[in-house]
Scaffold this active site. Structure first.
Site, PDB file in Angstrom:
ATOM      1  N   CYS A  42       0.874   9.064  -7.900  1.00  0.00           N
ATOM      2  CA  CYS A  42       2.235   9.476  -7.552  1.00  0.00           C
ATOM      3  C   CYS A  42       2.237  10.770  -6.742  1.00  0.00           C
ATOM      4  CB  CYS A  42       3.068   9.628  -8.823  1.00  0.00           C
ATOM      5  SG  CYS A  42       2.874   8.207  -9.912  1.00  0.00           S
ATOM      6  N   ASP A 277       0.616  -2.668 -13.204  1.00  0.00           N
ATOM      7  CA  ASP A 277       1.237  -3.345 -12.052  1.00  0.00           C
ATOM      8  C   ASP A 277       0.830  -4.808 -11.921  1.00  0.00           C
ATOM      9  OD1 ASP A 277       2.226  -0.865 -11.495  1.00  0.00           O
ATOM     10  OD2 ASP A 277       1.189  -0.593  -9.588  1.00  0.00           O
TER      11      ASP A 277
HETATM   12  P1  FAD Z   1      -3.523   1.620 -10.771  1.00  0.00           P
HETATM   13  O1  FAD Z   1      -3.121   2.930 -11.326  1.00  0.00           O
HETATM   14  O2  FAD Z   1      -3.249   1.358  -9.337  1.00  0.00           O
HETATM   15  O3  FAD Z   1      -5.049   1.415 -11.059  1.00  0.00           O
HETATM   16  C1  FAD Z   1      -5.698   0.246 -10.736  1.00  0.00           C
HETATM   17  C2  FAD Z   1      -7.145   0.558 -10.405  1.00  0.00           C
HETATM   18  O4  FAD Z   1      -7.888  -0.619 -10.567  1.00  0.00           O
HETATM   19  C3  FAD Z   1      -7.331   0.978  -8.951  1.00  0.00           C
HETATM   20  O5  FAD Z   1      -7.888   2.266  -8.870  1.00  0.00           O
HETATM   21  C4  FAD Z   1      -8.252  -0.077  -8.371  1.00  0.00           C
HETATM   22  O6  FAD Z   1      -9.234   0.483  -7.509  1.00  0.00           O
HETATM   23  C5  FAD Z   1      -8.915  -0.629  -9.609  1.00  0.00           C
HETATM   24  N1  FAD Z   1      -9.376  -2.017  -9.443  1.00  0.00           N
HETATM   25  C6  FAD Z   1      -8.678  -3.072  -8.981  1.00  0.00           C
HETATM   26  N2  FAD Z   1      -9.426  -4.183  -9.003  1.00  0.00           N
HETATM   27  C7  FAD Z   1     -10.624  -3.811  -9.489  1.00  0.00           C
HETATM   28  C8  FAD Z   1     -11.815  -4.524  -9.743  1.00  0.00           C
HETATM   29  N3  FAD Z   1     -11.904  -5.818  -9.501  1.00  0.00           N
HETATM   30  N4  FAD Z   1     -12.872  -3.831 -10.220  1.00  0.00           N
HETATM   31  C9  FAD Z   1     -12.801  -2.502 -10.484  1.00  0.00           C
HETATM   32  N5  FAD Z   1     -11.683  -1.793 -10.253  1.00  0.00           N
HETATM   33  C10 FAD Z   1     -10.618  -2.442  -9.775  1.00  0.00           C
HETATM   34  N6  FAD Z   1       5.088   5.225 -10.070  1.00  0.00           N
HETATM   35  C11 FAD Z   1       6.038   5.975 -10.671  1.00  0.00           C
HETATM   36  O7  FAD Z   1       6.490   5.624 -11.763  1.00  0.00           O
HETATM   37  N7  FAD Z   1       6.496   7.123 -10.075  1.00  0.00           N
HETATM   38  C12 FAD Z   1       6.022   7.561  -8.885  1.00  0.00           C
HETATM   39  O8  FAD Z   1       6.440   8.616  -8.388  1.00  0.00           O
HETATM   40  C13 FAD Z   1       5.045   6.789  -8.230  1.00  0.00           C
HETATM   41  N8  FAD Z   1       4.559   7.153  -7.022  1.00  0.00           N
HETATM   42  C14 FAD Z   1       3.570   6.424  -6.447  1.00  0.00           C
HETATM   43  C15 FAD Z   1       3.065   6.837  -5.217  1.00  0.00           C
HETATM   44  C16 FAD Z   1       2.058   6.123  -4.617  1.00  0.00           C
HETATM   45  C17 FAD Z   1       1.528   6.566  -3.291  1.00  0.00           C
HETATM   46  C18 FAD Z   1       1.524   4.973  -5.257  1.00  0.00           C
HETATM   47  C19 FAD Z   1       0.412   4.193  -4.630  1.00  0.00           C
HETATM   48  C20 FAD Z   1       2.047   4.530  -6.462  1.00  0.00           C
HETATM   49  C21 FAD Z   1       3.061   5.255  -7.060  1.00  0.00           C
HETATM   50  N9  FAD Z   1       3.606   4.849  -8.283  1.00  0.00           N
HETATM   51  C22 FAD Z   1       4.581   5.602  -8.878  1.00  0.00           C
HETATM   52  C23 FAD Z   1       3.170   3.618  -8.940  1.00  0.00           C
HETATM   53  C24 FAD Z   1       2.130   3.888 -10.006  1.00  0.00           C
HETATM   54  O9  FAD Z   1       1.119   4.670  -9.475  1.00  0.00           O
HETATM   55  C25 FAD Z   1       1.598   2.556 -10.513  1.00  0.00           C
HETATM   56  O10 FAD Z   1       2.661   1.822 -11.057  1.00  0.00           O
HETATM   57  C26 FAD Z   1       0.538   2.738 -11.569  1.00  0.00           C
HETATM   58  O11 FAD Z   1      -0.531   3.513 -11.096  1.00  0.00           O
HETATM   59  C27 FAD Z   1       0.005   1.367 -12.006  1.00  0.00           C
HETATM   60  O12 FAD Z   1      -1.034   1.527 -12.910  1.00  0.00           O
HETATM   61  P2  FAD Z   1      -2.190   0.417 -12.999  1.00  0.00           P
HETATM   62  O13 FAD Z   1      -3.147   0.915 -14.014  1.00  0.00           O
HETATM   63  O14 FAD Z   1      -1.579  -0.901 -13.173  1.00  0.00           O
HETATM   64  O15 FAD Z   1      -2.847   0.423 -11.567  1.00  0.00           O
END
Ligand code: FAD
Length: 557
Positions: A42, A277
């Site tokens: 974020c 996500d």
């Molecule tokens: P992520 O945090 O994206 O982590 C997933 C990780 O899994 C990644 O690092 C990826 O490399 C790894 N991965 C994927 N596939 C594989 C694989 N096959 N093997 C190994 N590793 C793998 N949300 C808010 O609520 N407020 C905000 O202000 C906000 N701002 C944001 C700004 C930006 C620029 C971005 C990109 C997102 C923002 N979000 C925000 C959204 C928030 O970051 C996501 O909803 C959150 O990080 C999701 O968490 P996650 O664990 O599902 O995925």
């Protein structure tokens, strides 16, 4: 017990830390494709705009310190390429050495996040997406190396708008191309109009109803706009769940390919959990499945998956999609569903729109905010809320999110006992005010009309359109067709209004017009109050940047 986690950021790192706090003996292994874990997604746009200048601020927990604190084996640059549920193993590729190996698990947590949607034709060294720390550094490096002067952002959602602000702060001339007729679709069109005028006032060019179709390393072209030349293109056109591993492993998928999970974050395959996500979650208001890719849900789900693995029965009840964004000095926030969503579901709803001060008007620095609350007509269930302003916007939306979560009825908002002192609020907080209006509507004390009614109302000869602001306000700008009688003169000038014609009343914020509507109703008129006031009207119809400051009810100084 050996727990393997795919993805080491929001959901994955949270799950790992919670697992360790609950079980000191378990073996916990994280595989992360990028070079960083637990980073601040974020915060990424703010590094590009030099708001955050220290790289280390973005990488909250380097692998070594995560290992030290939580005794978790963190493997960065390691991509999981296959899950074999029958054998309870994952296949991993070390992206630096090229080595491929198999790792077994007792429990597996998937937190692979989402991937940016990129149109097929958009490729090239000037085209960027923003998802990871590496993306951030390469955007920053490119801007510096190429002295980027112009940028086009494809998509006007959260990331697109945050990028726009940060590029403008670097002096980059920025254009946003958006498919529909508004930015930030989480808001309704009326509330989004404040964002439009703010961005335009900061020099951002907005092109609506634009569909990019081709790119030749220089020009981006398509329908609804002339070809645009830009030094860089940022694609921020939404995200899709990272589902390829899950799909190949035969896990059940739901909406838009997101991984199906139950409330304990268990997938359709035993001993595999999924969070963040990548999963389909229940919308708390509609109780329907959907995607809400935000950090709050991902973090909570990571914790819940860990709890359940460790024998603590924890359930995820759904997401309201509560969100907030800063745009220069403006803030927009929302929770629950908006009108578009309510309409799609065929819900019969009512809405109130108020323009109020963030704190007591007599204490310096009060700023106007516009708050919109939607509730279901038959049940008074609060469906959602949106707010745009400069101060205290997040607080009001958080109160409303709490109200929705706890099942508070809309008319009860008037009863909430909220903290007050002049620098922070008013004795009747904007959330209370929304409750008072809802109460008045439900008790028949006030009837409303909305901006979308105005074009049709202007065509009617059997009604009176009335503006009750001061002469100075009226002369500065008014809605066409509205005659003028200041509220304080209304009682003495009633004869000017035909008795048999309903009166549609507007003022600056909705308060004086409410008082006028009550005077009219008490005198036998059928009267309607304009929700949101001229401030909202001029933002929508004239694309006028709404003033930050306001004088109480037209008492101009
Ligand atoms: P992520 O945090 O994206 O982590 C997933 C990780 O899994 C990644 O690092 C990826 O490399 C790894 N991965 C994927 N596939 C594989 C694989 N096959 N093997 C190994 N590793 C793998 N949300 C808010 O609520 N407020 C905000 O202000 C906000 N701002 C944001 C700004 C930006 C620029 C971005 C990109 C997102 C923002 N979000 C925000 C959204 C928030 O970051 C996501 O909803 C959150 O990080 C999701 O968490 P996650 O664990 O599902 O995925």
């Amino acid at each position: 017990m050996k727990i393997v986690i795919i993805g080491g950021v929001a959901g994955g790192a949270t799950a790992a830390a919670r697992l360790r706090r609950l079980n000191e003996k378990a073996q916990i292994v994280i595989f992360e494709r990028t070079g960083f874990i637990s980073y601040a997604n974020c915060g990424l746009p703010y590094f590009i705009g030099d708001e955050i200048t220290d790289k280390e601020e973005l990488t909250l927990q380097p692998p070594q310190s995560f290992k030290r604190r939580f005794n978790v084996d963190v493997n960065v640059f390691c991509e999981v390429t296959k899950i074999t549920p029958e054998e309870k193993t994952v296949t991993v590729k070390n992206l630096q050495s090229g080595e491929v190996f198999i790792e077994s698990y007792d429990k597996l947590i998937l937190s692979p996040g989402a991937k940016p949607n990129i149109p097929e034709f958009l490729k090239g060294e000037r085209v960027f997406t923003l998802r990871t720390v590496e993306d951030t550094f390469s955007i920053k490096e490119y801007i510096n190396r190429m002295s980027v002067k112009t940028a086009v952002i494809l998509g006007g959602g959260f990331i697109g708008l945050e990028m726009a602000e940060n590029l403008v702060n670097l002096g980059v001339k920025t254009t946003i191309l958006q498919r529909g007729n508004q930015l930030l679709n989480i808001l309704d069109r009326d509330m989004a109009s404040f964002i439009h005028s703010k961005l335009r006032s900061m020099g951002v060019k907005l092109i609506f109803n634009a569909k990019a179709l081709a790119y030749n390393e220089e020009y981006l072209s398509g329908e609804g706009f002339l070809p645009i030349k830009a030094d860089m293109v940022i694609v921020a056109a939404g995200v899709s769940p990272e589902n390829s591993l899950a799909k190949d492993a035969g896990l059940a998928l739901g909406e838009k390919g997101a991984i199906k999970v139950n409330e304990y974050m268990q997938t359709s395959v035993e001993d595999i959990y999924a969070v963040g996500d990548a999963v389909e979650i229940k919308n708390f208001v509609t109780e329907k499945g959907g995607l809400i890719p935000l950090a709050g849900p991902a973090n909570k789900q990571g914790r819940i998956a860990a709890d359940n693995i460790c024998g603590i029965k924890s359930a995820y009840k759904g997401s309201l999609g509560s969100c907030v964004i800063k745009l220069f000095n403006m803030t927009a926030a929302a929770t629950g569903i908006n009108e578009n969503a309510a309409e799609k579901l065929g819900l019969k709803y009512e809405k109130v729109i108020l323009s109020l001060l963030s704190h007591a008007g007599y204490y310096p620095g009060a700023k106007v905010m516009t708050l919109k609350v939607l509730y279901q007509k038959e049940t008074l269930k609060i469906l959602g809320a949106q707010a745009v302003g400069y101060e205290g916007v997040d607080k009001r939306i958080d109160v409303l999110a709490t109200a929705i979560y706890s099942g508070l009825f809309a008319d009860k908002l008037k009863e909430l006992d909220l903290a007050y002192a002049p620098p922070y609020s008013s004795a009747k907080d904007p959330v209370n005010m929304a409750g008072f209006i809802i109460d008045n509507i439900e008790n028949g004390l006030v009837k409303q009309f909305y901006y979308e009614d105005i074009p049709a109302l202007r065509e009617r000869e059997d009604i009176t359109l009335l503006d009750t602001r001061t002469l100075r306000e009226y002369e500065k700008g008014h809605a066409e067709g509205f005659i003028h009688i200041p509220v304080d003169e209304l009682r003495f000038r009633l004869k000017e209004l035909p008795e048999n014609k309903p009166v549609y009343v507007m003022c600056q914020s909705g308060l004086r017009s409410y008082i006028a509507a009550r005077i009219l109703m008490e005198n036998g008129y059928d009267a309607y109050n304009f929700a949101g006031g001229y401030r909202l009207f001029s933002s929508i119809f004239n694309d006028e940047l709404a003033a930050e400051n306001a004088f109480n009810c037209g008492l101009e100084k």
